[in-house]
Structures are given as C-alpha cells and as structure tokens.
Design an enzyme around this catalytic site. Structure first.
Site, PDB file in Angstrom:
ATOM      1  N   ARG A 125      28.901  51.832  51.694  1.00  0.00           N
ATOM      2  CA  ARG A 125      28.641  50.279  50.864  1.00  0.00           C
ATOM      3  C   ARG A 125      28.709  49.474  51.860  1.00  0.00           C
ATOM      4  O   ARG A 125      28.429  48.222  52.041  1.00  0.00           O
ATOM      5  CB  ARG A 125      28.726  50.361  49.066  1.00  0.00           C
ATOM      6  CG  ARG A 125      29.062  48.505  47.961  1.00  0.00           C
ATOM      7  CD  ARG A 125      29.569  49.411  47.011  1.00  0.00           C
ATOM      8  NE  ARG A 125      28.751  47.505  46.153  1.00  0.00           N
ATOM      9  CZ  ARG A 125      29.553  47.470  45.556  1.00  0.00           C
ATOM     10  NH1 ARG A 125      31.445  47.633  45.800  1.00  0.00           N
ATOM     11  NH2 ARG A 125      29.224  46.285  44.962  1.00  0.00           N
ATOM     12  N   HIS A 144      27.042  45.760  52.809  1.00  0.00           N
ATOM     13  CA  HIS A 144      27.851  44.761  52.680  1.00  0.00           C
ATOM     14  C   HIS A 144      28.060  43.837  53.564  1.00  0.00           C
ATOM     15  O   HIS A 144      27.884  42.524  54.427  1.00  0.00           O
ATOM     16  CB  HIS A 144      28.983  44.557  51.905  1.00  0.00           C
ATOM     17  CG  HIS A 144      28.514  44.723  50.348  1.00  0.00           C
ATOM     18  ND1 HIS A 144      29.054  44.103  49.010  1.00  0.00           N
ATOM     19  CD2 HIS A 144      27.827  45.249  49.473  1.00  0.00           C
ATOM     20  CE1 HIS A 144      28.800  44.522  48.070  1.00  0.00           C
ATOM     21  NE2 HIS A 144      27.521  45.345  48.211  1.00  0.00           N
ATOM     22  N   ASP A 145      27.984  44.583  54.887  1.00  0.00           N
ATOM     23  CA  ASP A 145      28.739  44.699  55.982  1.00  0.00           C
ATOM     24  C   ASP A 145      26.875  43.452  56.958  1.00  0.00           C
ATOM     25  O   ASP A 145      26.461  42.122  56.497  1.00  0.00           O
ATOM     26  CB  ASP A 145      29.348  45.067  57.360  1.00  0.00           C
ATOM     27  CG  ASP A 145      28.723  44.529  58.102  1.00  0.00           C
ATOM     28  OD1 ASP A 145      29.103  43.237  58.547  1.00  0.00           O
ATOM     29  OD2 ASP A 145      28.501  45.088  59.779  1.00  0.00           O
ATOM     30  N   VAL A 147      25.338  40.337  55.502  1.00  0.00           N
ATOM     31  CA  VAL A 147      25.865  38.468  55.272  1.00  0.00           C
ATOM     32  C   VAL A 147      26.184  38.639  56.975  1.00  0.00           C
ATOM     33  O   VAL A 147      26.952  38.889  57.485  1.00  0.00           O
ATOM     34  CB  VAL A 147      27.043  39.392  54.691  1.00  0.00           C
ATOM     35  CG1 VAL A 147      27.516  37.289  54.970  1.00  0.00           C
ATOM     36  CG2 VAL A 147      27.417  39.029  53.211  1.00  0.00           C
ATOM     37  N   GLY A 160      23.809  39.539  59.397  1.00  0.00           N
ATOM     38  CA  GLY A 160      23.985  40.968  59.722  1.00  0.00           C
ATOM     39  C   GLY A 160      24.630  41.965  60.075  1.00  0.00           C
ATOM     40  O   GLY A 160      26.139  41.552  59.410  1.00  0.00           O
ATOM     41  N   SER A 166      31.575  41.732  59.812  1.00  0.00           N
ATOM     42  CA  SER A 166      32.185  40.433  59.088  1.00  0.00           C
ATOM     43  C   SER A 166      32.794  40.916  58.193  1.00  0.00           C
ATOM     44  O   SER A 166      33.619  40.285  57.842  1.00  0.00           O
ATOM     45  CB  SER A 166      31.601  39.410  58.780  1.00  0.00           C
ATOM     46  OG  SER A 166      30.073  40.303  58.229  1.00  0.00           O
ATOM     47  N   ASN A 182      32.613  41.538  46.133  1.00  0.00           N
ATOM     48  CA  ASN A 182      33.594  42.511  45.957  1.00  0.00           C
ATOM     49  C   ASN A 182      34.706  42.455  46.350  1.00  0.00           C
ATOM     50  O   ASN A 182      35.091  44.126  46.162  1.00  0.00           O
ATOM     51  CB  ASN A 182      33.971  41.613  48.202  1.00  0.00           C
ATOM     52  CG  ASN A 182      32.309  42.248  48.812  1.00  0.00           C
ATOM     53  OD1 ASN A 182      31.751  42.899  49.273  1.00  0.00           O
ATOM     54  ND2 ASN A 182      31.806  40.614  50.153  1.00  0.00           N
ATOM     55  N   PRO A 200      23.305  41.510  46.755  1.00  0.00           N
ATOM     56  CA  PRO A 200      22.816  40.884  45.210  1.00  0.00           C
ATOM     57  C   PRO A 200      23.454  41.222  44.186  1.00  0.00           C
ATOM     58  O   PRO A 200      24.014  42.086  44.260  1.00  0.00           O
ATOM     59  CB  PRO A 200      21.000  41.830  45.206  1.00  0.00           C
ATOM     60  CG  PRO A 200      21.981  42.350  46.284  1.00  0.00           C
ATOM     61  CD  PRO A 200      22.898  41.847  47.146  1.00  0.00           C
ATOM     62  N   HIS A 209      22.674  54.167  45.519  1.00  0.00           N
ATOM     63  CA  HIS A 209      23.835  54.563  44.169  1.00  0.00           C
ATOM     64  C   HIS A 209      22.728  56.214  43.872  1.00  0.00           C
ATOM     65  O   HIS A 209      24.268  55.995  42.516  1.00  0.00           O
ATOM     66  CB  HIS A 209      22.538  53.741  42.944  1.00  0.00           C
ATOM     67  CG  HIS A 209      23.467  52.078  43.710  1.00  0.00           C
ATOM     68  ND1 HIS A 209      23.126  50.928  42.882  1.00  0.00           N
ATOM     69  CD2 HIS A 209      24.477  51.661  44.440  1.00  0.00           C
ATOM     70  CE1 HIS A 209      23.446  50.275  42.733  1.00  0.00           C
ATOM     71  NE2 HIS A 209      23.984  49.896  44.182  1.00  0.00           N
ATOM     72  N   THR A 210      23.107  56.843  44.385  1.00  0.00           N
ATOM     73  CA  THR A 210      23.026  58.325  44.634  1.00  0.00           C
ATOM     74  C   THR A 210      23.893  58.347  44.138  1.00  0.00           C
ATOM     75  O   THR A 210      24.526  59.963  43.857  1.00  0.00           O
ATOM     76  CB  THR A 210      21.780  58.931  45.116  1.00  0.00           C
ATOM     77  OG1 THR A 210      22.789  60.485  45.186  1.00  0.00           O
ATOM     78  CG2 THR A 210      22.641  58.775  46.495  1.00  0.00           C
ATOM     79  N   THR A 238      24.881  62.608  39.165  1.00  0.00           N
ATOM     80  CA  THR A 238      25.793  64.098  40.430  1.00  0.00           C
ATOM     81  C   THR A 238      26.358  62.687  41.752  1.00  0.00           C
ATOM     82  O   THR A 238      25.983  62.770  42.408  1.00  0.00           O
ATOM     83  CB  THR A 238      24.723  65.181  41.177  1.00  0.00           C
ATOM     84  OG1 THR A 238      24.028  63.866  41.843  1.00  0.00           O
ATOM     85  CG2 THR A 238      25.013  65.793  40.481  1.00  0.00           C
TER      86      THR A 238
HETATM   87  C1  HEM Z   1      19.645  46.195  44.884  1.00  0.00           C
HETATM   88  C2  HEM Z   1      20.749  45.370  45.045  1.00  0.00           C
HETATM   89  C3  HEM Z   1      22.297  46.190  44.710  1.00  0.00           C
HETATM   90  C4  HEM Z   1      22.563  46.037  43.410  1.00  0.00           C
HETATM   91  C5  HEM Z   1      22.465  45.389  42.811  1.00  0.00           C
HETATM   92  C6  HEM Z   1      24.314  46.828  44.006  1.00  0.00           C
HETATM   93  C7  HEM Z   1      25.177  46.516  42.966  1.00  0.00           C
HETATM   94  C8  HEM Z   1      26.200  47.769  42.866  1.00  0.00           C
HETATM   95  C9  HEM Z   1      27.462  47.883  42.655  1.00  0.00           C
HETATM   96  C10 HEM Z   1      27.382  46.311  40.833  1.00  0.00           C
HETATM   97  C11 HEM Z   1      28.277  48.026  41.972  1.00  0.00           C
HETATM   98  C12 HEM Z   1      29.416  48.745  41.453  1.00  0.00           C
HETATM   99  C13 HEM Z   1      31.007  47.823  42.280  1.00  0.00           C
HETATM  100  C14 HEM Z   1      32.205  48.641  41.364  1.00  0.00           C
HETATM  101  O1  HEM Z   1      31.880  48.346  40.818  1.00  0.00           O
HETATM  102  O2  HEM Z   1      32.998  47.709  42.195  1.00  0.00           O
HETATM  103  C15 HEM Z   1      27.041  48.999  43.343  1.00  0.00           C
HETATM  104  C16 HEM Z   1      28.455  50.521  43.762  1.00  0.00           C
HETATM  105  C17 HEM Z   1      27.344  50.946  45.355  1.00  0.00           C
HETATM  106  N1  HEM Z   1      26.217  50.862  45.925  1.00  0.00           N
HETATM  107 FE1  HEM Z   1      25.195  49.577  45.475  1.00  0.00          FE
HETATM  108  N2  HEM Z   1      23.811  47.349  44.826  1.00  0.00           N
HETATM  109  C18 HEM Z   1      23.147  47.148  45.283  1.00  0.00           C
HETATM  110  C19 HEM Z   1      22.063  48.620  46.920  1.00  0.00           C
HETATM  111  C20 HEM Z   1      22.806  48.984  47.387  1.00  0.00           C
HETATM  112  C21 HEM Z   1      22.493  48.839  49.162  1.00  0.00           C
HETATM  113  C22 HEM Z   1      21.433  49.088  49.192  1.00  0.00           C
HETATM  114  C23 HEM Z   1      23.549  50.667  49.103  1.00  0.00           C
HETATM  115  C24 HEM Z   1      23.471  51.432  50.543  1.00  0.00           C
HETATM  116  C25 HEM Z   1      22.661  51.957  51.685  1.00  0.00           C
HETATM  117  C26 HEM Z   1      24.240  50.363  48.196  1.00  0.00           C
HETATM  118  C27 HEM Z   1      25.636  51.354  47.993  1.00  0.00           C
HETATM  119  C28 HEM Z   1      26.142  51.651  46.383  1.00  0.00           C
HETATM  120  C29 HEM Z   1      27.103  52.329  46.708  1.00  0.00           C
HETATM  121  C30 HEM Z   1      27.334  53.383  47.691  1.00  0.00           C
HETATM  122  C31 HEM Z   1      28.098  52.328  45.909  1.00  0.00           C
HETATM  123  C32 HEM Z   1      29.768  52.825  45.438  1.00  0.00           C
HETATM  124  C33 HEM Z   1      30.909  52.442  45.807  1.00  0.00           C
HETATM  125  C34 HEM Z   1      31.467  53.604  45.662  1.00  0.00           C
HETATM  126  O3  HEM Z   1      31.848  53.909  44.933  1.00  0.00           O
HETATM  127  O4  HEM Z   1      33.072  52.774  46.470  1.00  0.00           O
HETATM  128  N3  HEM Z   1      23.652  49.445  47.325  1.00  0.00           N
HETATM  129  N4  HEM Z   1      26.727  48.740  43.726  1.00  0.00           N
END
Ligand code: HEM
Ligand SMILES: *[C@@H]1O[C@H](CO)[C@@H](O)[C@H](O)[C@H]1NC(C)=O
Ligand SMILES: *[C@@H]1O[C@H](CO)[C@@H](O)[C@H](O)[C@H]1NC(C)=O
Ligand SMILES: *[C@@H]1O[C@H](CO)[C@@H](O)[C@H](O)[C@H]1NC(C)=O
Length: 317
Positions: A57, A61-62, A65, A67, A71, A89, A161, A191-192, A238
């Site tokens: 993640r 997030h890098d 924002v 590129g 940052s 963040n 987003p 999100h897997t 999982t």
């Molecule tokens: C499509 C738009 C996306 C939205 C709206 C989104 C939103 C979120 C949100 C709300 C969380 C939970 C954060 C929290 O509760 O602290 C999350 C977690 C996460 N996101 Fe996304 N995300 C998006 C795309 C992505 C992408 C593109 C990736 C990576 C390729 C990603 C990887 C992750 C990972 C791995 C987590 C879990 C992080 C952890 O457990 O520390 N997400 N995301």
C-alpha cells in the site's frame, strides 16, 4: 522515404514507455542491493504477516501522489506538511520502520547511500506480493527512481481515491494517473491482502443493499454503529495470501469496501467481466496484476539528476 518512415515508427514502438527505469539499475553499483531488500522484507513478514500488505500500500500511495518519488515517506517540516496526515493516510498507512530498516541494511551493504527510497518501496512491494503469493507473482521491478525533496498533504488528499468512490469516480481517478479499467480491476486485487478499519466500511455494512446480508451481519459484530472505529477486518477471507479470493467474494456481494463492490455489479460491464475472469484464473490475475503494477511504478519517476538519493527516507538530505 516511406521505408525510413516505417522504420522510425518501428523504433518508436520498440522503446518502452519509460525507458529511463531499468531492472539492471543497481547491477554494477551495488549488486547485492535487491537481495538485501528481499531478506529484510522476508524477516519482517515472518514477524508480522500484515506488513507485506502495508508495504504494498505504501508503494501505491507513493505513486498516486506526484509519482513514485518516495514523497509518502517524508515527515512534516517547517517548509511543508507531508502526506502522512492526509485523510487516506492518517492513522492508516504503516510500515515506515520496516522501510527504515531496509534503508539501513541496503546502505550498509552498498557502503554508501545509492538506493533511493522510492526504489525501496517499489522493490519491497514486489517482494511482499511474491512472498505472499508465490512465484507466478514475481516480476522484474524497474529501478532508477530518485527521491523527491518535497511532499504535499493537499496533493495526497486530491489524488488518493477514498473508499466511498463510485465506479465512475474510481475510473476517472485512475484515468488521471494514466490507468484504465483493466488497471483499476487488477490493482484493486491489492486488497487480496491486509486489513481495513471499521470507519472505512461502516456505512456499507449498515446502509447498503448490494452486500450479502449475512456477510454484513457478521461484520457488524466487530464494527458497531458507534465506537470501535479502529477495529480491523480483513479485506478478503485470506488476508495473508495473494490469491483470487478477493474477486470470488465480489461475485457474491462480499466485497468489504464500497469501492471494492463497485467493480462488480453483475450487469455485464467490462469491469464485471474482468472480476469474473480473475476469480476463475489465478494466472490471468497474476499476469495482469504484474503488468499494471509495473505501469503504476512508472508514474512520473524522478530520474537522472532530478531529486536526490535520500540518506534517511523520512527527510530530505
Ligand atoms: C481503487 C481504489 C482504492 C481504494 C478506494 C482503496 C482504499 C483502501 C482502504 C480504505 C483501505 C483500508 C485502510 C485502513 O482502514 O487503514 C485500504 C487498504 C489497503 N489497500 Fe487499498 N484502496 C484502493 C486501491 C488499492 C491499490 C491499487 C492497492 C495496491 C495495489 C491497494 C492496496 C491496499 C492494501 C494492501 C491494503 C491493506 C493495508 C494494510 O493492511 O496495512 N489499494 N485500501
Ligand atoms: C526549508 O527550506 C530552506 C530553503 O530551501 C532550507 O534551507 C531549509 O533547510 C529547509 N528546512 C527544512 C527543515 O527542511
Ligand atoms: C458517482 O458519484 C458522482 C459524485 O457524487 C455523481 O455525480 C455520479 O452521478 C455518481 N455516478 C453514479 C453512476 O452513481
Ligand atoms: C446511514 O445513512 C444515514 C443517511 O445517509 C447516515 O446518517 C448514517 O450515519 C448512516 N449510518 C452509518 C452507520 O453509517
């Protein structure tokens, strides 16, 4: 005349979209760099499985924002407020101490600071996904990014987003980063792995209708209407495996975030079809995820003499 024109077109097509980054960037200057990064990532994942998700993640997030320029790692200074306290963040992104650990180990192995913090994020994300997902998710990470000398909280708020976005908002956000529907669906496969806080899906489990009722009921136990804001729920069933469970869940209205379920509505859209495809074919998911994350990693890197190689990922030199 016509043939030399054709030649020019062919040469243009052969040049990769971002020819400045290369998998061989550290081969001469520090051949052990990538091995050292992988080893620290591996140890960190053995200590805590979730850290792989957190590192993936951080790279996302890098890159979203201004590129992929490291940052996101900068602490606030008198000169700027950094990205760590932006809405998506704050109290949410994590993994900074592991990044510090990687940076110290790699600088020690290379005997001087030659590996950028932005490249560390790209590499740690690749390693995390491969460690938690298996060899079909391994790819050659492109390298040679340099680190930004500034960060922007406003840019983070504007460009990342939120989980409340609907499908068209997600599409236009990704489009603004040069990414298309397939990239959105494949990269959401991030999100897997990992977890989300109650605040990010509370409205969905109490108010929405395109959610499996028993799934919603079970989530309410750990995410009450009031209180428990920081309680964590896995993003799929999982959360420490990179697999296609995330997509299978979407088919059954068991996406955790509103934004997740937006990718599948069962109406036969391009996005619906991709979710169905990835749910059935781990190899197709792996192929498309790798293509899209490499594309994401190519977003506006600083190269050549731009930026710097930070000595400490948390502050500019
Ligand atoms: C499509 C738009 C996306 C939205 C709206 C989104 C939103 C979120 C949100 C709300 C969380 C939970 C954060 C929290 O509760 O602290 C999350 C977690 C996460 N996101 Fe996304 N995300 C998006 C795309 C992505 C992408 C593109 C990736 C990576 C390729 C990603 C990887 C992750 C990972 C791995 C987590 C879990 C992080 C952890 O457990 O520390 N997400 N995301
Ligand atoms: C703020 O910017 C000035 C001028 O560029 C620089 O000299 C100073 O070191 C910066 N301060 C911090 C804390 O980065
Ligand atoms: C998505 O959200 C935007 C902004 O709130 C809204 O204008 C648009 O109508 C929504 N699109 C759909 C298909 O619901
Ligand atoms: C459900 O929706 C209503 C109306 O938009 C809102 O006031 C309420 O806070 C929502 N409930 C939850 C638990 O998010």
């Amino acid at each position: 005349m016509a043939s030399s024109y054709l030649m020019l077109i062919m040469i243009t097509l052969l040049i990769p979209t971002n020819s400045l980054l290369t998998p061989h960037f550290y081969d001469k200057v520090c051949p052990q760099a990538l091995q050292v990064i992988k080893s620290v990532v591996h140890q960190a994942i053995l200590r805590e499985r979730r850290i792989g998700a957190s590192l993936l993640r951080l790279h996302f997030h890098d890159c979203f924002v201004n590129g992929c320029d490291g940052s996101v790692l900068l602490d606030d200074t008198k000169n700027f407020t950094g990205e760590k306290t932006a809405f998506p963040n704050i109290n949410s992104i994590r993994g900074f101490s592991v990044v510090d650990e990687i940076k110290a180990a790699v600088d020690k192995a290379c005997k001087r600071p030659v590996v950028s913090c932005a490249d560390i994020l790209a590499t740690a994300a690749r390693d995390s996904v491969a460690i938690l997902g298996g060899p079909q998710l391994w790819y050659n990470v492109l390298l040679g990014r340099r680190d930004a000398r500034k960060a922007s909280k406003a840019a983070a708020n504007a460009n990342l987003p939120p989980p409340t976005f609907n499908f068209s908002q997600l599409i236009s956000n990704f489009k603004s980063h040069g990414l298309v529907v397939k990239d959105l669906v494949a990269l959401s496969g991030g999100h897997t792995i990992g977890f989300a806080k109650c605040t990010t899906f509370r409205n969905r489990i109490y108010n929405e209708t395109n959610i499996d009722p028993s799934f919603a009921a079970s989530l309410r136990k750990n995410c009450p209407k009031k209180g428990g804001d920081n309680n964590l729920t896995p993003l799929d069933f999982t959360p420490s495996k990179v697999d296609t469970t995330y997509y299978k869940s979407l088919l059954h209205k068991k996406g955790l975030l509103h934004s997740d379920q937006q990718l599948f509505k069962g109406l036969g859209s391009e996005s619906d079809k991709l979710v169905q495809l990835y749910s059935k074919s781990p190899l197709t998911f792996a192929r498309d995820f790798k293509t899209s994350i490499i594309k994401m990693g190519n977003m506006k890197p600083l190269t050549g003499r731009q930026g710097e190689i930070r000595r400490n990922c948390r502050r500019i030199n």
